[in-house]
Design a protein around this motif. Structure first.
Motif, PDB file in Angstrom:
ATOM      1  N   MET A   1       0.866  -1.165   0.000  1.00 50.43           N
ATOM      2  CA  MET A   1       0.000   0.000   0.000  1.00 50.43           C
ATOM      3  C   MET A   1       0.912   1.226   0.000  1.00 50.43           C
ATOM      4  O   MET A   1       1.768   1.364   0.864  1.00 50.43           O
ATOM      5  CB  MET A   1      -0.884  -0.058   1.249  1.00 50.43           C
ATOM      6  N   LYS A   2       0.729   2.086  -0.998  1.00 52.81           N
ATOM      7  CA  LYS A   2       1.584   3.263  -1.149  1.00 52.81           C
ATOM      8  C   LYS A   2       0.790   4.540  -0.884  1.00 52.81           C
ATOM      9  O   LYS A   2      -0.299   4.714  -1.424  1.00 52.81           O
ATOM     10  CB  LYS A   2       2.197   3.295  -2.541  1.00 52.81           C
ATOM     11  N   THR A 101      -0.637   4.994  12.345  1.00 57.62           N
ATOM     12  CA  THR A 101      -2.090   4.849  12.468  1.00 57.62           C
ATOM     13  C   THR A 101      -2.628   3.943  11.374  1.00 57.62           C
ATOM     14  O   THR A 101      -3.479   3.076  11.626  1.00 57.62           O
ATOM     15  CB  THR A 101      -2.776   6.228  12.417  1.00 57.62           C
ATOM     16  N   LEU A 102      -2.141   4.108  10.157  1.00 56.61           N
ATOM     17  CA  LEU A 102      -2.576   3.261   9.043  1.00 56.61           C
ATOM     18  C   LEU A 102      -2.151   1.804   9.257  1.00 56.61           C
ATOM     19  O   LEU A 102      -2.913   0.879   8.947  1.00 56.61           O
ATOM     20  CB  LEU A 102      -2.034   3.795   7.720  1.00 56.61           C
ATOM     21  N   ASN A 109      -8.907  -3.894  11.970  1.00 63.11           N
ATOM     22  CA  ASN A 109     -10.107  -4.140  11.187  1.00 63.11           C
ATOM     23  C   ASN A 109     -10.110  -3.160  10.016  1.00 63.11           C
ATOM     24  O   ASN A 109     -10.782  -2.134  10.067  1.00 63.11           O
ATOM     25  CB  ASN A 109     -11.346  -3.956  12.068  1.00 63.11           C
ATOM     26  N   PRO A 110      -9.349  -3.458   8.963  1.00 65.37           N
ATOM     27  CA  PRO A 110      -9.228  -2.491   7.873  1.00 65.37           C
ATOM     28  C   PRO A 110     -10.563  -2.202   7.193  1.00 65.37           C
ATOM     29  O   PRO A 110     -11.328  -3.132   6.913  1.00 65.37           O
ATOM     30  CB  PRO A 110      -8.247  -3.144   6.907  1.00 65.37           C
ATOM     31  N   PRO A 111     -10.840  -0.917   6.955  1.00 67.80           N
ATOM     32  CA  PRO A 111     -12.069  -0.573   6.245  1.00 67.80           C
ATOM     33  C   PRO A 111     -12.007  -1.062   4.800  1.00 67.80           C
ATOM     34  O   PRO A 111     -10.935  -1.401   4.284  1.00 67.80           O
ATOM     35  CB  PRO A 111     -12.108   0.954   6.324  1.00 67.80           C
ATOM     36  N   LEU A 112     -13.154  -1.059   4.141  1.00 66.12           N
ATOM     37  CA  LEU A 112     -13.227  -1.573   2.767  1.00 66.12           C
ATOM     38  C   LEU A 112     -12.273  -0.851   1.822  1.00 66.12           C
ATOM     39  O   LEU A 112     -11.648  -1.486   0.968  1.00 66.12           O
ATOM     40  CB  LEU A 112     -14.662  -1.477   2.246  1.00 66.12           C
ATOM     41  N   TRP A 113     -12.165   0.469   1.962  1.00 66.51           N
ATOM     42  CA  TRP A 113     -11.279   1.205   1.050  1.00 66.51           C
ATOM     43  C   TRP A 113      -9.840   0.727   1.190  1.00 66.51           C
ATOM     44  O   TRP A 113      -9.114   0.659   0.212  1.00 66.51           O
ATOM     45  CB  TRP A 113     -11.386   2.716   1.245  1.00 66.51           C
ATOM     46  N   MET A 114      -9.420   0.360   2.393  1.00 65.81           N
ATOM     47  CA  MET A 114      -8.053  -0.109   2.616  1.00 65.81           C
ATOM     48  C   MET A 114      -7.896  -1.550   2.134  1.00 65.81           C
ATOM     49  O   MET A 114      -6.861  -1.909   1.569  1.00 65.81           O
ATOM     50  CB  MET A 114      -7.678   0.001   4.084  1.00 65.81           C
TER      51      MET A 114
END
Length: 124
Positions: A1-2, A101-102, A109-114
């Motif tokens: 993830m960039k 934080t990321l 619990n990563p959100p859908l966008w992540m």
């Protein structure tokens, strides 16, 4: 993830997306982050649409862009290009704090966008 950060110093997120002369690209892998490179965007373009398109092209293969400020038109254009937009909550938010934080979000619990970026094939 960039993640590309709009910054004047590569320490804080302290620049407006449309005025940013240099974005700083980081990559999150596992539980760490790495600085990849500076993405220069120095051209002064008068027409708003052309300026925003140029800024988006400068982001290369970033999945996320994080800025202290971004206008609604720019935000829509960035999202349409497949890049997720994050706006800092505090002025001069440290880049390192946001990266940590990321990472914590990714590991909890990563959100859908992540999740979209976590499960995408990597280009590097």
């Amino acid at each position: 993830m960039k993640i590309a950060f709009a910054s004047t110093d590569n320490i804080h997120v302290n620049d407006h997306f449309g005025w940013c002369k240099c974005f700083y690209l980081y990559e999150i892998k596992d539980d760490t982050f790495t600085f990849l490179k500076a993405l220069f965007s120095p051209n002064e373009i008068v027409e708003e649409g052309d300026k925003l398109s140029y800024k988006i092209q400068c982001l290369e293969d970033a999945n996320i862009v994080c800025a202290s400020h971004i206008g609604p038109r720019a935000s829509l254009m960035v999202k349409s290009s497949g890049i997720f937009v994050l706006k800092t909550e505090k002025e001069d938010e440290p880049i390192e704090t946001l990266l940590n934080t990321l990472i914590a979000l990714k590991n909890s619990n990563p959100p859908l966008w992540m999740q979209r970026f976590l499960h995408a094939p990597t280009t590097s």
